[in-house]
Design an enzyme around this catalytic site. Structure first.
Site, PDB file in Angstrom:
ATOM      1  N   SER A   7     -21.035 130.428  52.516  1.00 16.29           N
ATOM      2  CA  SER A   7     -20.795 129.032  52.324  1.00 16.29           C
ATOM      3  C   SER A   7     -21.034 128.759  50.879  1.00 16.29           C
ATOM      4  O   SER A   7     -21.980 129.296  50.345  1.00 16.29           O
ATOM      5  CB  SER A   7     -21.860 128.483  53.124  1.00 16.29           C
ATOM      6  OG  SER A   7     -22.173 127.042  52.740  1.00 16.29           O
ATOM      7  N   HIS A  32     -16.731 129.922  53.764  1.00 19.31           N
ATOM      8  CA  HIS A  32     -16.959 128.929  54.721  1.00 19.31           C
ATOM      9  C   HIS A  32     -17.046 127.508  53.976  1.00 19.31           C
ATOM     10  O   HIS A  32     -17.760 127.573  52.926  1.00 19.31           O
ATOM     11  CB  HIS A  32     -18.162 129.046  55.532  1.00 19.31           C
ATOM     12  CG  HIS A  32     -18.768 128.268  56.301  1.00 19.31           C
ATOM     13  ND1 HIS A  32     -18.372 128.265  57.586  1.00 19.31           N
ATOM     14  CD2 HIS A  32     -19.611 127.310  56.167  1.00 19.31           C
ATOM     15  CE1 HIS A  32     -19.007 127.279  58.254  1.00 19.31           C
ATOM     16  NE2 HIS A  32     -19.861 126.647  57.541  1.00 19.31           N
ATOM     17  N   ASP A  34     -18.291 123.579  53.754  1.00 19.95           N
ATOM     18  CA  ASP A  34     -18.818 122.746  54.529  1.00 19.95           C
ATOM     19  C   ASP A  34     -18.629 121.182  54.373  1.00 19.95           C
ATOM     20  O   ASP A  34     -18.707 120.888  53.046  1.00 19.95           O
ATOM     21  CB  ASP A  34     -20.489 122.825  54.427  1.00 19.95           C
ATOM     22  CG  ASP A  34     -21.036 124.148  55.274  1.00 19.95           C
ATOM     23  OD1 ASP A  34     -21.669 125.083  54.521  1.00 19.95           O
ATOM     24  OD2 ASP A  34     -20.945 124.285  56.227  1.00 19.95           O
ATOM     25  N   MET A  36     -18.702 117.254  54.779  1.00 10.21           N
ATOM     26  CA  MET A  36     -19.399 116.369  55.392  1.00 10.21           C
ATOM     27  C   MET A  36     -19.229 114.836  54.700  1.00 10.21           C
ATOM     28  O   MET A  36     -18.808 114.909  53.746  1.00 10.21           O
ATOM     29  CB  MET A  36     -20.774 116.618  54.758  1.00 10.21           C
ATOM     30  CG  MET A  36     -21.416 118.122  54.886  1.00 10.21           C
ATOM     31  SD  MET A  36     -23.030 118.537  54.443  1.00 10.21           S
ATOM     32  CE  MET A  36     -23.292 119.967  54.904  1.00 10.21           C
ATOM     33  N   HIS A  65     -15.590 123.755  58.174  1.00  8.33           N
ATOM     34  CA  HIS A  65     -16.449 123.325  59.057  1.00  8.33           C
ATOM     35  C   HIS A  65     -16.653 121.947  58.719  1.00  8.33           C
ATOM     36  O   HIS A  65     -17.069 121.418  57.994  1.00  8.33           O
ATOM     37  CB  HIS A  65     -17.869 124.081  58.905  1.00  8.33           C
ATOM     38  CG  HIS A  65     -19.011 123.588  59.428  1.00  8.33           C
ATOM     39  ND1 HIS A  65     -20.333 123.913  59.522  1.00  8.33           N
ATOM     40  CD2 HIS A  65     -18.919 122.802  60.835  1.00  8.33           C
ATOM     41  CE1 HIS A  65     -21.004 123.212  60.201  1.00  8.33           C
ATOM     42  NE2 HIS A  65     -20.154 122.547  61.104  1.00  8.33           N
ATOM     43  N   MET A  67     -18.078 118.641  59.533  1.00  8.11           N
ATOM     44  CA  MET A  67     -19.035 117.794  60.031  1.00  8.11           C
ATOM     45  C   MET A  67     -18.775 116.245  59.616  1.00  8.11           C
ATOM     46  O   MET A  67     -19.354 115.758  58.915  1.00  8.11           O
ATOM     47  CB  MET A  67     -20.304 118.078  59.237  1.00  8.11           C
ATOM     48  CG  MET A  67     -20.963 119.557  59.533  1.00  8.11           C
ATOM     49  SD  MET A  67     -22.111 120.316  58.538  1.00  8.11           S
ATOM     50  CE  MET A  67     -20.957 121.253  57.398  1.00  8.11           C
ATOM     51  N   MET A 136     -24.848 126.529  65.721  1.00 12.97           N
ATOM     52  CA  MET A 136     -25.591 126.004  64.498  1.00 12.97           C
ATOM     53  C   MET A 136     -26.853 126.556  64.893  1.00 12.97           C
ATOM     54  O   MET A 136     -27.648 126.364  65.895  1.00 12.97           O
ATOM     55  CB  MET A 136     -25.706 124.663  64.482  1.00 12.97           C
ATOM     56  CG  MET A 136     -24.475 123.901  63.817  1.00 12.97           C
ATOM     57  SD  MET A 136     -23.703 124.524  62.292  1.00 12.97           S
ATOM     58  CE  MET A 136     -25.101 124.468  61.072  1.00 12.97           C
ATOM     59  N   GLY A 141     -26.097 119.632  57.706  1.00 11.21           N
ATOM     60  CA  GLY A 141     -26.473 118.463  56.699  1.00 11.21           C
ATOM     61  C   GLY A 141     -26.814 119.164  55.425  1.00 11.21           C
ATOM     62  O   GLY A 141     -26.604 118.688  54.416  1.00 11.21           O
ATOM     63  N   GLY A 144     -30.294 125.925  52.855  1.00  9.92           N
ATOM     64  CA  GLY A 144     -31.627 126.182  52.559  1.00  9.92           C
ATOM     65  C   GLY A 144     -32.626 125.828  53.648  1.00  9.92           C
ATOM     66  O   GLY A 144     -33.940 125.929  53.330  1.00  9.92           O
ATOM     67  N   ASP A 174     -24.550 129.754  62.029  1.00  8.44           N
ATOM     68  CA  ASP A 174     -24.385 129.194  60.812  1.00  8.44           C
ATOM     69  C   ASP A 174     -25.821 128.600  60.299  1.00  8.44           C
ATOM     70  O   ASP A 174     -26.050 127.683  61.183  1.00  8.44           O
ATOM     71  CB  ASP A 174     -23.337 128.074  60.547  1.00  8.44           C
ATOM     72  CG  ASP A 174     -23.116 127.437  59.455  1.00  8.44           C
ATOM     73  OD1 ASP A 174     -22.421 126.541  59.448  1.00  8.44           O
ATOM     74  OD2 ASP A 174     -23.980 127.911  58.384  1.00  8.44           O
ATOM     75  N   GLY A 175     -26.534 129.010  59.456  1.00  7.69           N
ATOM     76  CA  GLY A 175     -27.717 128.201  59.096  1.00  7.69           C
ATOM     77  C   GLY A 175     -28.941 129.422  59.047  1.00  7.69           C
ATOM     78  O   GLY A 175     -29.497 129.779  60.035  1.00  7.69           O
ATOM     79  N   GLY A 176     -29.508 129.497  57.698  1.00  4.57           N
ATOM     80  CA  GLY A 176     -30.680 130.056  57.822  1.00  4.57           C
ATOM     81  C   GLY A 176     -30.681 131.432  58.035  1.00  4.57           C
ATOM     82  O   GLY A 176     -31.650 132.187  58.273  1.00  4.57           O
TER      83      GLY A 176
HETATM   84  C1  DX5 Z   1     -25.561 123.449  57.064  1.00  8.20           C
HETATM   85  C2  DX5 Z   1     -24.258 124.088  56.889  1.00  8.20           C
HETATM   86  C3  DX5 Z   1     -24.396 125.559  56.646  1.00  8.20           C
HETATM   87  C4  DX5 Z   1     -25.003 125.932  55.366  1.00  8.20           C
HETATM   88  C5  DX5 Z   1     -25.521 127.255  55.348  1.00  8.20           C
HETATM   89  O1  DX5 Z   1     -24.858 122.137  57.585  1.00  8.20           O
HETATM   90  O2  DX5 Z   1     -23.319 124.094  57.936  1.00  8.20           O
HETATM   91  O3  DX5 Z   1     -23.022 126.261  56.413  1.00  8.20           O
HETATM   92  O4  DX5 Z   1     -24.353 125.783  54.185  1.00  8.20           O
HETATM   93  O5  DX5 Z   1     -26.438 127.655  54.499  1.00  8.20           O
HETATM   94  P1  DX5 Z   1     -27.697 128.422  54.535  1.00  8.20           P
HETATM   95  O6  DX5 Z   1     -27.546 129.826  54.607  1.00  8.20           O
HETATM   96  O7  DX5 Z   1     -28.292 128.111  53.058  1.00  8.20           O
HETATM   97  O8  DX5 Z   1     -28.537 127.902  55.654  1.00  8.20           O
HETATM   98 ZN    ZN Z   2     -21.202 125.351  58.122  1.00  8.80          ZN
END
Ligand code: DX5
Ligand code: ZN
Length: 221
Positions: A7, A32, A34, A36, A65, A67, A136, A141, A144, A174-176
């Protein structure tokens, strides 16, 4: 297909070209994006023009993705800008079958996204028509954030449902995601892994991606 999808949300945009060059050297297939809108989530990121710029300069496929609160309006713009995969959130109460149909009619792959507190039931009716589900593992949003451990059980349950429906639908998380939790996610049934901060915190991105792929026991064909 390389299961690691970097991402670019958390990258310093003055370094974006350099980072994309490092991903290219690491033989990543997908980036990827994101997207928003500052309405569905409390953040604003970037739009179709960035997708177009990346496509013009790099060989990556793009996974958008969305959002956004109004994917029906944004999907045509991202199709036009070259996105290959497009996913939108099931929480927005749009006509999911119709939007999946629009994406697939354009020859792209369609995905449905679920927030950590949304019941898996919401995607069960679409598992045979959507190409992938994005589960997710943080609330959308921001990059990190800390991985939500309850995601592992949700991956197991969703995979079981996908297999019971004999669906080819892929499972993306996706995420962390880090070196510490990626093999647990794989064992639970995940196929694809979106990773942001963990890559940017690495001294050497190519080496880090190699380590992640080793954990997945995945090697370039
Ligand atoms: C959050 C995004 C993720 C994010 C992942 O809303 O959808 O794609 O960028 O980043 P890390 O790996 O830092 O959680
Ligand atoms: Zn994402």
């Amino acid at each position: 297909m390389n299961p690691v999808f970097p991402s670019i949300l958390s990258t310093n945009f003055f370094n974006l070209q350099t980072k994309l060059g490092e991903f290219e050297k690491s033989r990543v297939d997908f980036i990827h994006l994101d997207i928003m809108d500052g309405h569905f989530v409390d953040n604003i990121s970037f739009g179709p023009s960035l997708a177009r710029s990346i496509k013009e300069k790099f060989p990556f496929r793009l996974d958008a993705h969305l959002m956004v609160s109004n994917p029906a309006r944004m999907i045509p713009h991202f199709i036009a800008s070259g996105a290959d995969w497009l996913s939108f959130h099931v929480e927005i109460d749009a006509d999911c079958s119709e939007l999946i149909g629009i994406i697939k009619k354009s020859g792209r792959c369609a995905g449905l996204v679920l927030n950590p507190d949304t019941t898996l039931e919401r995607v069960r009716p679409f598992l045979k028509i959507t190409d992938y589900i994005l589960l997710m593992s943080v609330f959308p949003g921001f990059g990190g954030q800390k991985f939500i451990p309850a995601t592992l059980e949700r991956v197991r349950q969703l995979k079981k449902e996908i297999l019971s429906q004999k669906s080819p639908c892929l499972l993306q998380v996706d995420g962390g995601i880090t070196l510490e939790n990626i093999s647990l996610l794989r064992e639970a049934g995940a196929d694809l892994f979106v990773i942001g901060t963990h890559l940017y915190n690495a001294d050497n991105i190519e080496e880090k991606i190699g380590q992640l792929l080793n954990r997945l026991q995945w090697s370039q064909p």
